[in-house]
Write an enzyme that holds these catalytic residues in place. Structure first.
Site, mmCIF file in Angstrom:
data_model
loop_
_atom_site.group_PDB
_atom_site.id
_atom_site.type_symbol
_atom_site.label_atom_id
_atom_site.label_comp_id
_atom_site.label_asym_id
_atom_site.label_seq_id
_atom_site.Cartn_x
_atom_site.Cartn_y
_atom_site.Cartn_z
ATOM 1 N N LEU A 39 0.823 -1.221 0.000
ATOM 2 C CA LEU A 39 0.000 0.000 0.000
ATOM 3 C C LEU A 39 0.851 1.262 0.000
ATOM 4 O O LEU A 39 0.392 2.324 0.432
ATOM 5 C CB LEU A 39 -0.991 -0.003 1.178
ATOM 6 C CG LEU A 39 -1.963 -1.181 1.213
ATOM 7 C CD1 LEU A 39 -2.968 -1.027 2.367
ATOM 8 C CD2 LEU A 39 -2.734 -1.322 -0.109
ATOM 9 N N TYR A 147 13.858 3.644 -15.813
ATOM 10 C CA TYR A 147 12.635 2.863 -15.606
ATOM 11 C C TYR A 147 12.517 1.768 -16.671
ATOM 12 O O TYR A 147 12.338 0.586 -16.359
ATOM 13 C CB TYR A 147 11.405 3.787 -15.644
ATOM 14 C CG TYR A 147 10.115 3.037 -15.744
ATOM 15 C CD1 TYR A 147 9.710 2.195 -14.715
ATOM 16 C CD2 TYR A 147 9.307 3.130 -16.883
ATOM 17 C CE1 TYR A 147 8.531 1.473 -14.816
ATOM 18 C CE2 TYR A 147 8.128 2.414 -16.987
ATOM 19 C CZ TYR A 147 7.748 1.589 -15.954
ATOM 20 O OH TYR A 147 6.594 0.865 -16.054
ATOM 21 N N PHE A 175 1.495 0.186 -23.257
ATOM 22 C CA PHE A 175 1.673 1.544 -23.724
ATOM 23 C C PHE A 175 0.990 2.418 -22.666
ATOM 24 O O PHE A 175 1.273 2.221 -21.493
ATOM 25 C CB PHE A 175 1.236 1.639 -25.193
ATOM 26 C CG PHE A 175 2.351 1.072 -26.083
ATOM 27 C CD1 PHE A 175 2.767 -0.256 -25.940
ATOM 28 C CD2 PHE A 175 3.038 1.871 -26.959
ATOM 29 C CE1 PHE A 175 3.848 -0.773 -26.684
ATOM 30 C CE2 PHE A 175 4.111 1.369 -27.715
ATOM 31 C CZ PHE A 175 4.507 0.050 -27.571
#
Ligand code: UDP
Length: 342
Positions: A39, A147, A175
């Site tokens: 979380l 990333y 995408f």
């Protein structure tokens, strides 16, 4: 007659945006689902009733091993990662260490506990400098950001574990995930929000300052960057289509989009059409790490599985996102606290 229990699925990051929509699809098919999530960016209120919940972090090796030992798991889905291209350009080592390290922790535990099927959330950011045409699975990989690099490292790790350990894998290169559950149960709620469609909707609703368009000097027809916006529930159904291949002992590496792109200006126009309100906006500089055009060629998954997106137009996608944001002005903070979260 003996009744067979439903196959059990572990959804790591299942309280997040795409993961929660996969959980919805699994539950609607009567599957047994456990969400593993710390979380940190996900929301307890995004875990639908009917799913089991383990609150723990992938950084906690013992917790990962404990949940994997509590099998057998039919499949493990991995959504839990840092996912902002811009942040990764500022903090490359944090992205590489967290995403690769925690991903390897999970894959390793899956191998040791005999899991046979693994589905990775991967990304179009593998194709950082791919040019203007639709991007296929044979387009050369060239991550434009740490990333993207972190996801490519996990795809490679999975290719090796499939070959050596028989852990069949799907790598689904999303995408631009967009939109919200058509039943209104789930939506997009990031803090801080950085994604174009929710920011554009909030600007139209007067809930945020005017939108800044990141770059109007790209070599595109209207000067703004083009992305392939694919509905989040269509992404979820693609996971189940890919899983069917893993069940036939095949790996599944696919680009996932609609096959057509929209510019930032087209997104603004769609939000104006669907909401009936103007979108206040200003033009700003480009954002580091952003390629000009990212559009998927989605023929491979269509040919292999029959999958195709159900939400075909930007207006349909925007309509679901707008409905959720109108019903939840403060996102999941509007929801009742979830008493099952521990
Ligand atoms: N974008 C923008 N203004 C914003 C946020 C995003 O112009 O406030 C642009 C961004 O540069 C990119 C597109 O919108 O061209 C989609 O960005 P988003 O962050 O939603 O997704 P990404 O493509 O980074 O995964």
């Amino acid at each position: 007659m003996a009744r067979h229990p439903a196959p059990r699925h572990l959804v790591v990051g299942g309280a997040g945006y795409v993961g929660s929509h996969l959980v919805a699809e699994l539950l609607s098919r009567g599957e047994d689902v456990t969400v593993f999530d710390d979380l940190s960016t996900g929301h307890a209120a995004a875990i639908l009733p009917g799913a089991h919940f383990v609150r723990a972090s992938l950084a906690d090796q013992a917790a990962v091993d404990a949940v994997l030992a509590d099998g057998p798991w039919h499949a493990v889905f991995h959504f839990a990662a840092l996912s902002l291209v811009g942040d990764s350009m500022r903090e490359p080592l944090r992205y590489l260490r967290r995403n690769i390290g925690e991903g390897l922790t999970l894959i390793d535990s899956c191998v040791r506990h005999g899991v046979k099927r693994f589905v990775l959330s991967s990304t179009a950011a593998l194709f950082g400098t791919a040019g203007d045409g639709p991007i296929s699975e044979s387009t050369p990989i060239d991550p434009g950001s740490p990333y993207g690099e972190s996801k490519w490292a996990l795809e490679r790790a999975l290719a090796w574990t499939s070959r050596i350990h028989g852990l069949r894998y799907a790598a689904l290169r999303y995408f631009n995930a967009a939109g919200a559950d058509a039943q209104g149960r789930l939506g997009e709620d990031h803090a801080p929000e950085t994604h174009l469609i929710p920011l554009t909707i909030d600007a139209a609703l007067g809930r945020r300052p005017p939108l800044t368009v990141f770059g109007a000097d790209y070599a595109t027809p209207d000067g703004t960057a083009i992305r392939d916006y694919v509905h989040v529930t269509d992404l979820a159904t693609a996971h189940l289509a890919a899983l069917a291949l893993l069940e036939k002992d095949r790996d599944a590496v696919f680009n996932l989009g609609t096959g057509s792109g929209n510019s930032v200006r087209e997104v603004i126009a769609a939000v104006e059409r669907v909401s009936g309100r103007p979108v206040p906006h200003t033009l700003g500089p480009r954002r580091a790490g952003d390629p000009p055009v990212l559009v998927a060629a989605s023929d491979a998954i269509a040919a292999a599985t029959g999958w195709s997106p159900r939400f075909r137009t930007l207006d349909e996608i925007v309509a679901t996102a707008l409905a959720w944001r109108q019903a939840h002005p403060r996102g999941y903070d509007d929801a009742m606290p979830d008493s099952r979260a521990s």
